[in-house]
Motif scaffolding. Structure first.
Motif, PDB file in Angstrom:
ATOM      1  N   GLN A 166       0.810  -1.295   0.139  1.00 33.80           N
ATOM      2  CA  GLN A 166       0.151   0.142  -0.006  1.00 33.80           C
ATOM      3  C   GLN A 166       0.920   1.230   0.013  1.00 33.80           C
TER       4      GLN A 166
ATOM      5  N   ARG B 161      -7.450  -4.576 -12.279  1.00 33.65           N
ATOM      6  CA  ARG B 161      -8.111  -3.926 -10.941  1.00 33.65           C
ATOM      7  C   ARG B 161      -7.206  -2.734 -10.310  1.00 33.65           C
ATOM      8  N   LEU B 162      -5.839  -3.081 -10.500  1.00 31.50           N
ATOM      9  CA  LEU B 162      -4.957  -2.064  -9.661  1.00 31.50           C
ATOM     10  C   LEU B 162      -5.069  -0.932 -10.645  1.00 31.50           C
TER      11      LEU B 162
ATOM     12  N   GLN C 217      -7.378  -0.068 -12.866  1.00 30.52           N
ATOM     13  CA  GLN C 217      -8.621   0.693 -12.713  1.00 30.52           C
ATOM     14  C   GLN C 217      -8.736   1.542 -11.215  1.00 30.52           C
ATOM     15  N   LYS C 218      -8.095   1.065 -10.469  1.00 33.43           N
ATOM     16  CA  LYS C 218      -7.928   1.820  -9.077  1.00 33.43           C
ATOM     17  C   LYS C 218      -7.098   2.946  -9.247  1.00 33.43           C
ATOM     18  N   LEU C 219      -6.078   2.917  -9.952  1.00 29.77           N
ATOM     19  CA  LEU C 219      -5.245   4.163 -10.130  1.00 29.77           C
ATOM     20  C   LEU C 219      -5.895   5.309 -10.813  1.00 29.77           C
TER      21      LEU C 219
ATOM     22  N   LYS D 228       1.640   6.439  -7.015  1.00 30.79           N
ATOM     23  CA  LYS D 228       0.410   7.218  -7.299  1.00 30.79           C
ATOM     24  C   LYS D 228       0.662   8.792  -7.257  1.00 30.79           C
TER      25      LYS D 228
ATOM     26  N   TYR E 155       2.328   1.867  -3.606  1.00 32.92           N
ATOM     27  CA  TYR E 155       1.346   2.032  -4.351  1.00 32.92           C
ATOM     28  C   TYR E 155       1.025   3.869  -4.078  1.00 32.92           C
TER      29      TYR E 155
ATOM     30  N   ASP F 158      -9.072   5.560 -11.148  1.00 34.38           N
ATOM     31  CA  ASP F 158     -10.237   6.291 -10.482  1.00 34.38           C
ATOM     32  C   ASP F 158      -9.560   7.201  -9.696  1.00 34.38           C
ATOM     33  N   GLU F 159      -8.560   7.025  -8.969  1.00 34.50           N
ATOM     34  CA  GLU F 159      -7.804   7.723  -7.878  1.00 34.50           C
ATOM     35  C   GLU F 159      -7.266   9.227  -8.551  1.00 34.50           C
TER      36      GLU F 159
END
Length: 191
Positions: free
Chosen positions: A96, A135-136, A138-140, A103, A99, A142-143
Protein backbone atom coordinates in the motif's frame (compact mmCIF):
# COMPACT_ATOMS: atom_id res chain seq x y z
CA UNK A 1 17.18 18.29 -56.61
CA UNK A 2 17.82 21.32 -54.42
CA UNK A 3 15.23 22.35 -51.82
CA UNK A 4 16.31 26.00 -52.06
CA UNK A 5 13.91 28.36 -53.83
CA UNK A 6 15.26 29.52 -57.19
CA UNK A 7 15.00 33.23 -58.01
CA UNK A 8 15.77 35.51 -60.98
CA UNK A 9 18.70 34.25 -63.11
CA UNK A 10 18.78 30.83 -61.38
CA UNK A 11 15.52 29.84 -63.09
CA UNK A 12 16.68 27.91 -66.17
CA UNK A 13 13.57 27.05 -68.17
CA UNK A 14 12.41 28.54 -71.48
CA UNK A 15 8.85 29.44 -70.30
CA UNK A 16 7.11 30.02 -66.98
CA UNK A 17 3.53 30.52 -65.84
CA UNK A 18 3.69 34.02 -64.35
CA UNK A 19 1.68 35.36 -61.41
CA UNK A 20 1.70 39.11 -60.86
CA UNK A 21 2.58 40.95 -57.62
CA UNK A 22 -1.10 41.23 -56.60
CA UNK A 23 -1.77 37.53 -57.32
CA UNK A 24 -3.26 38.04 -60.79
CA UNK A 25 -2.57 35.48 -63.53
CA UNK A 26 -0.37 36.93 -66.29
CA UNK A 27 -0.13 33.67 -68.25
CA UNK A 28 2.66 31.64 -69.82
CA UNK A 29 5.53 33.93 -70.83
CA UNK A 30 9.14 33.50 -71.91
CA UNK A 31 11.69 33.66 -69.10
CA UNK A 32 13.35 36.77 -70.59
CA UNK A 33 10.02 38.66 -70.55
CA UNK A 34 9.32 37.56 -66.98
CA UNK A 35 12.76 38.73 -65.82
CA UNK A 36 12.27 42.07 -67.62
CA UNK A 37 8.84 42.56 -65.91
CA UNK A 38 10.42 41.78 -62.54
CA UNK A 39 13.20 44.30 -63.15
CA UNK A 40 10.73 46.99 -64.27
CA UNK A 41 8.62 46.55 -61.13
CA UNK A 42 11.77 46.41 -58.93
CA UNK A 43 10.77 42.91 -57.71
CA UNK A 44 12.22 39.42 -57.84
CA UNK A 45 11.02 36.53 -59.99
CA UNK A 46 10.52 33.65 -57.53
CA UNK A 47 9.80 30.04 -58.53
CA UNK A 48 6.90 28.96 -56.29
CA UNK A 49 5.96 25.63 -57.95
CA UNK A 50 8.98 24.05 -59.67
CA UNK A 51 7.19 20.70 -60.26
CA UNK A 52 4.46 22.23 -62.46
CA UNK A 53 4.78 22.21 -66.26
CA UNK A 54 5.67 24.97 -67.00
CA UNK A 55 6.98 26.04 -63.56
CA UNK A 56 4.93 28.69 -61.73
CA UNK A 57 6.80 31.91 -60.88
CA UNK A 58 5.60 34.95 -58.99
CA UNK A 59 6.73 38.57 -58.95
CA UNK A 60 7.47 39.48 -55.30
CA UNK A 61 10.00 41.02 -52.95
CA UNK A 62 12.02 37.91 -52.04
CA UNK A 63 13.64 39.42 -48.92
CA UNK A 64 10.23 40.30 -47.50
CA UNK A 65 8.93 36.83 -48.41
CA UNK A 66 11.83 35.11 -46.60
CA UNK A 67 11.37 37.31 -43.52
CA UNK A 68 7.62 36.64 -43.31
CA UNK A 69 8.05 32.89 -43.77
CA UNK A 70 10.72 32.84 -41.01
CA UNK A 71 8.32 34.74 -38.72
CA UNK A 72 5.53 32.23 -39.44
CA UNK A 73 7.87 29.31 -38.73
CA UNK A 74 9.00 30.89 -35.44
CA UNK A 75 5.40 31.54 -34.39
CA UNK A 76 4.36 27.95 -35.16
CA UNK A 77 7.31 26.64 -33.10
CA UNK A 78 6.30 28.90 -30.21
CA UNK A 79 2.73 27.57 -30.22
CA UNK A 80 3.85 23.96 -30.54
CA UNK A 81 3.45 21.85 -27.45
CA UNK A 82 5.90 19.06 -26.77
CA UNK A 83 4.26 15.96 -25.33
CA UNK A 84 6.37 13.93 -22.96
CA UNK A 85 5.42 10.41 -21.95
CA UNK A 86 6.58 9.45 -18.47
CA UNK A 87 6.53 5.81 -17.39
CA UNK A 88 5.62 4.28 -14.04
CA UNK A 89 6.10 0.55 -13.39
CA UNK A 90 4.13 -1.43 -10.82
CA UNK A 91 3.79 -5.05 -9.72
CA UNK A 92 0.45 -6.78 -9.00
CA UNK A 93 1.40 -7.51 -5.36
CA UNK A 94 2.48 -3.93 -4.57
CA UNK A 95 2.42 -2.82 -0.94
CA UNK A 96 0.00 0.00 0.00
CA UNK A 97 2.75 2.50 0.87
CA UNK A 98 4.63 1.78 -2.37
CA UNK A 99 1.38 2.17 -4.29
CA UNK A 100 0.76 5.58 -2.68
CA UNK A 101 4.28 6.69 -3.61
CA UNK A 102 3.84 5.58 -7.24
CA UNK A 103 0.40 7.24 -7.35
CA UNK A 104 2.03 10.47 -6.12
CA UNK A 105 4.52 10.29 -9.00
CA UNK A 106 1.71 9.75 -11.51
CA UNK A 107 -0.21 12.70 -10.05
CA UNK A 108 2.86 14.92 -10.27
CA UNK A 109 3.46 13.94 -13.91
CA UNK A 110 -0.17 14.63 -14.86
CA UNK A 111 -0.16 17.97 -13.01
CA UNK A 112 2.95 18.95 -15.00
CA UNK A 113 1.01 18.28 -18.23
CA UNK A 114 2.74 15.03 -19.21
CA UNK A 115 1.21 11.75 -20.33
CA UNK A 116 1.90 8.74 -18.13
CA UNK A 117 2.35 5.15 -19.30
CA UNK A 118 1.58 2.85 -16.37
CA UNK A 119 2.99 -0.66 -16.73
CA UNK A 120 2.16 -3.66 -14.54
CA UNK A 121 4.88 -6.30 -14.75
CA UNK A 122 3.82 -9.92 -14.19
CA UNK A 123 6.28 -12.63 -13.17
CA UNK A 124 5.87 -16.38 -13.01
CA UNK A 125 2.45 -17.48 -11.77
CA UNK A 126 1.21 -13.87 -11.61
CA UNK A 127 0.64 -14.15 -15.37
CA UNK A 128 -2.30 -16.47 -14.77
CA UNK A 129 -4.11 -13.69 -12.82
CA UNK A 130 -4.22 -10.63 -15.14
CA UNK A 131 -7.41 -9.40 -13.42
CA UNK A 132 -5.27 -8.36 -10.42
CA UNK A 133 -3.30 -6.00 -12.64
CA UNK A 134 -6.45 -4.77 -14.35
CA UNK A 135 -8.08 -3.94 -10.98
CA UNK A 136 -4.91 -2.14 -9.84
CA UNK A 137 -4.86 -0.01 -12.99
CA UNK A 138 -8.59 0.78 -12.64
CA UNK A 139 -8.04 1.81 -9.02
CA UNK A 140 -5.18 4.10 -10.03
CA UNK A 141 -7.23 5.64 -12.87
CA UNK A 142 -10.16 6.28 -10.51
CA UNK A 143 -7.90 7.97 -7.95
CA UNK A 144 -6.34 10.42 -10.46
CA UNK A 145 -9.51 11.33 -12.42
CA UNK A 146 -9.31 14.99 -11.33
CA UNK A 147 -5.87 15.31 -12.97
CA UNK A 148 -6.19 13.11 -16.04
CA UNK A 149 -8.17 10.56 -17.99
CA UNK A 150 -7.50 7.11 -19.44
CA UNK A 151 -6.29 7.67 -22.99
CA UNK A 152 -5.53 4.01 -23.67
CA UNK A 153 -7.37 1.40 -21.62
CA UNK A 154 -5.40 -1.45 -19.98
CA UNK A 155 -4.07 -3.98 -22.50
CA UNK A 156 -2.12 -7.16 -21.92
CA UNK A 157 1.20 -7.12 -23.80
CA UNK A 158 3.09 -10.34 -23.13
CA UNK A 159 4.24 -10.26 -19.49
CA UNK A 160 3.10 -6.64 -19.06
CA UNK A 161 -0.21 -4.80 -18.88
CA UNK A 162 -0.11 -1.22 -20.12
CA UNK A 163 -2.43 1.78 -19.64
CA UNK A 164 -1.83 5.38 -20.78
CA UNK A 165 -3.14 8.35 -18.79
CA UNK A 166 -3.29 11.85 -20.29
CA UNK A 167 -3.82 15.18 -18.50
CA UNK A 168 -7.10 17.05 -18.97
CA UNK A 169 -6.94 19.72 -21.69
CA UNK A 170 -8.28 22.56 -19.51
CA UNK A 171 -5.73 22.05 -16.72
CA UNK A 172 -2.71 24.33 -17.03
CA UNK A 173 0.60 22.53 -16.46
CA UNK A 174 2.18 23.46 -13.16
CA UNK A 175 5.87 23.71 -12.54
CA UNK A 176 7.00 20.69 -10.54
CA UNK A 177 8.58 21.97 -7.36
CA UNK A 178 10.05 19.95 -4.56
CA UNK A 179 8.65 20.70 -1.16
CA UNK A 180 11.39 21.59 1.29
CA UNK A 181 11.29 20.59 4.90
CA UNK A 182 10.10 23.16 7.39
CA UNK A 183 13.39 23.80 9.06
CA UNK A 184 12.84 25.49 12.34
CA UNK A 185 15.88 26.54 14.32
CA UNK A 186 16.65 24.24 17.20
CA UNK A 187 16.54 25.79 20.65
CA UNK A 188 20.01 26.52 21.99
CA UNK A 189 21.35 23.85 24.30
CA UNK A 190 22.01 25.03 27.83
CA UNK A 191 25.65 24.60 28.71
Amino acid sequence: MSSETRINDRIRVPEVRLVGPAGEQVGIVRIEDALRLAQENDLDLVEVAPQARPPVCKLMDFGKFKYESAQKARESRRNQQLTVIKEQKLRPKIDQHDYETKKGHVSRFLAAGNKVKVTIMFRGREQSRPELGFRLLQKLADEVTELGFVESSPKQDGRNMIMVLAPHKNVKPTKATKATKDESPEPPADA
